[in-house]
Scaffold this motif. Structure first.
Motif, PDB file in Angstrom:
ATOM      1  N   ALA A   1       0.836  -1.209   0.000  1.00 43.99           N
ATOM      2  CA  ALA A   1       0.000   0.000   0.000  1.00 43.99           C
ATOM      3  C   ALA A   1       0.868   1.254   0.000  1.00 43.99           C
ATOM      4  O   ALA A   1       0.605   2.220  -0.723  1.00 43.99           O
ATOM      5  N   ARG A   2       1.965   1.225   0.791  1.00 45.33           N
ATOM      6  CA  ARG A   2       2.862   2.397   0.836  1.00 45.33           C
ATOM      7  C   ARG A   2       3.575   2.592  -0.495  1.00 45.33           C
ATOM      8  O   ARG A   2       3.740   3.717  -0.968  1.00 45.33           O
TER       9      ARG A   2
ATOM     10  N   GLN B   1       3.549   2.845  -9.747  1.00 46.25           N
ATOM     11  CA  GLN B   1       2.365   2.208 -10.329  1.00 46.25           C
ATOM     12  C   GLN B   1       2.643   0.709 -10.454  1.00 46.25           C
ATOM     13  O   GLN B   1       3.526   0.295 -11.212  1.00 46.25           O
ATOM     14  N   LEU B   2       1.889  -0.059  -9.682  1.00 50.08           N
ATOM     15  CA  LEU B   2       2.115  -1.502  -9.642  1.00 50.08           C
ATOM     16  C   LEU B   2       0.963  -2.207 -10.351  1.00 50.08           C
ATOM     17  O   LEU B   2      -0.204  -2.014  -9.990  1.00 50.08           O
TER      18      LEU B   2
ATOM     19  N   VAL C   1       4.064  -8.180  -9.439  1.00 51.01           N
ATOM     20  CA  VAL C   1       3.524  -7.001 -10.112  1.00 51.01           C
ATOM     21  C   VAL C   1       4.621  -6.473 -11.035  1.00 51.01           C
ATOM     22  O   VAL C   1       5.812  -6.755 -10.818  1.00 51.01           O
ATOM     23  N   GLU C   2       4.184  -5.711 -12.042  1.00 52.02           N
ATOM     24  CA  GLU C   2       5.174  -4.978 -12.828  1.00 52.02           C
ATOM     25  C   GLU C   2       5.197  -3.551 -12.316  1.00 52.02           C
ATOM     26  O   GLU C   2       4.142  -2.963 -12.042  1.00 52.02           O
ATOM     27  N   VAL C   3       6.394  -3.038 -12.134  1.00 53.01           N
ATOM     28  CA  VAL C   3       6.537  -1.645 -11.714  1.00 53.01           C
ATOM     29  C   VAL C   3       6.606  -0.818 -12.999  1.00 53.01           C
ATOM     30  O   VAL C   3       7.583  -0.916 -13.743  1.00 53.01           O
TER      31      VAL C   3
ATOM     32  N   ARG D   1      10.106  -6.359 -12.496  1.00 55.12           N
ATOM     33  CA  ARG D   1       9.124  -7.129 -11.710  1.00 55.12           C
ATOM     34  C   ARG D   1       9.435  -7.050 -10.226  1.00 55.12           C
ATOM     35  O   ARG D   1      10.598  -7.089  -9.808  1.00 55.12           O
ATOM     36  N   LEU D   2       8.358  -7.007  -9.454  1.00 54.76           N
ATOM     37  CA  LEU D   2       8.460  -7.005  -7.998  1.00 54.76           C
ATOM     38  C   LEU D   2       7.542  -8.109  -7.474  1.00 54.76           C
ATOM     39  O   LEU D   2       6.354  -8.150  -7.817  1.00 54.76           O
TER      40      LEU D   2
END
Ligand code: SAM
Length: 348
Positions: free
Chosen positions: A230-231, A237-238, A252-254, A260-261
């Motif tokens: 959330a932070r 943008q995830l 997710v893609e940043v 990728r994260l």
């Protein structure tokens, strides 16, 4: 000679026996093998500083580890991750990588990989590639040298950075794993994202799990990744993606970096419904779940007979007991580990 019991006869016999399917219909196709409980680091959330390690005589030999892996591959395991302790500190470990690499050549094994702290990668990266390893997970919780020393107690930051360079130079695909630690590295995730993605490496954040007695209080360290995510979304943008490496991370893609994260969230969202894994320790104990105490002894059947029948039978009995899931709780009232063994014993 005991014949392997077919867990799911409908799937038909493979070389050495049927595929491994647990009572909840999950196919076990992934083994994590801890080749040693010893480590050259003493990460604060993982171990106490004065750990007592197993006597060497209790360990399976490299030949025995090779044999038990071959039996799992006969039963449909397609992915092996070598871990520890620090796998690259086990004497002559390259013999095992080379031996296991032959299953990549036959195509029966799809992936041979490892999790490492990178301290020995300058020495071994090129040879790992030669054995067929394409990808490594490297554990690194901070880019701050002083903090690195505090977290790992014994780690050498320069050696780790050189190890990461060597891995990439050798052509290994690198993913960085960082355990999220409240008040320790929670101000650094932006920097870690930028640094990893600029180097073409994925980054995965992991929640601390209550495994084994450590010197400190786990409730002080625990940071739910739901909060971290959330932070991060205030600044990045995830976008959820379906990418998977066969492990428990959700990715997710940043958008800003194109990298990728991953999030591994055993505490806030357990991922047991898709669990395809079992873990084998260096003493031949098979854990069907990272977060449960139940285990099966494979060393006795392994040593009892040169034939694989007894071993297959023990594996079948174990898979039939794979639990539906774990229920880790980090609770200030109990402050007891959910399971008594350390991550270094079961393997990360
Ligand atoms: N020595 C290797 C390494 O450092 O990657 C492999 C073994 S280590 C036990 C594997 C992973 O487990 C590391 O990423 C480490 O940070 C993580 N780990 C250890 N204890 C943990 C815990 N209590 N909760 C979450 N992750 C933990």
């Amino acid at each position: 000679m005991a014949e392997p019991r077919l867990t799911d006869p409908a799937r038909g016999a493979r070389q050495g026996g049927a595929e491994l399917v647990d009572p909840f219909g999950r196919h076990v196709s992934y083994v994590r093998l801890s080749v040693t409980d010893r480590c050259d680091f003493r990460c604060v959330y993982c171990m106490a500083e004065n750990m007592t390690f197993l006597p060497k005589k209790d360990l399976l030999s490299l030949e025995e580890l090779d044999r038990v892996c071959r039996v799992f591959i006969d039963r449909g395991v397609t992915k092996l991750r070598i871990t520890g302790g620090e796998p690259l500190v086990r004497k002559n470990i390259m013999w095992l990588f080379r031996a296991l690499g032959r299953h990549l050549e036959t195509g029966r094994l799809e992936e041979l990989t490892l999790t490492t702290n990178a301290s020995q990668l300058s020495r071994f990266a090129a040879e790992l590639v030669d054995c067929g390893v394409a990808r490594v997970n490297i554990s690194l919780d901070t880019l701050d040298e002083r903090k690195f020393r505090e977290i790992t107690r014994w780690g050498d930051f320069g050696k780790v950075m050189a190890g990461i360079d060597a891995a990439q130079a050798a052509g290994l695909k690198v993913k960085i794993n960082a355990v999220a630690l409240k008040g320790v590295n929670d101000g650094e995730f932006d920097e870690l994202i930028r640094w990893c993605h600029a180097r073409g490496m994925d980054l995965t954040l992991i929640e601390t799990m209550p495994l084994g007695e450590i010197d400190g209080d786990r409730t002080d360290q625990y940071l739910p990744l739901s909060i971290v995510r959330a932070r991060l979304m205030d600044r990045w943008q995830l976008t959820d993606i379906s990418y998977s490496t066969g492990g428990p991370a959700r990715y997710v893609e940043v958008e800003e970096t194109g990298g990728r994260l991953g999030f591994i969230t055993p505490m806030t969202h357990n991922f047991c419904e898709s669990c395809n894994r079992v873990r084998l320790t260096c003493t031949g104990t098979l854990y069907m779940c990272l977060g449960q105490e139940d285990a099966a002894d494979l060393r006795t059947p392994l040593r009892a007979s040169a034939d694989d029948g007894l071993l297959n039978q023990a594996i079948d009995e174990a898979i039939a007991r794979k639990p539906k899931g774990h229920d880790f709780v980090i609770d200030r009232r109990t402050n007891q580990p959910a399971v008594s063994r350390h991550m270094s014993m079961t393997g990360g």
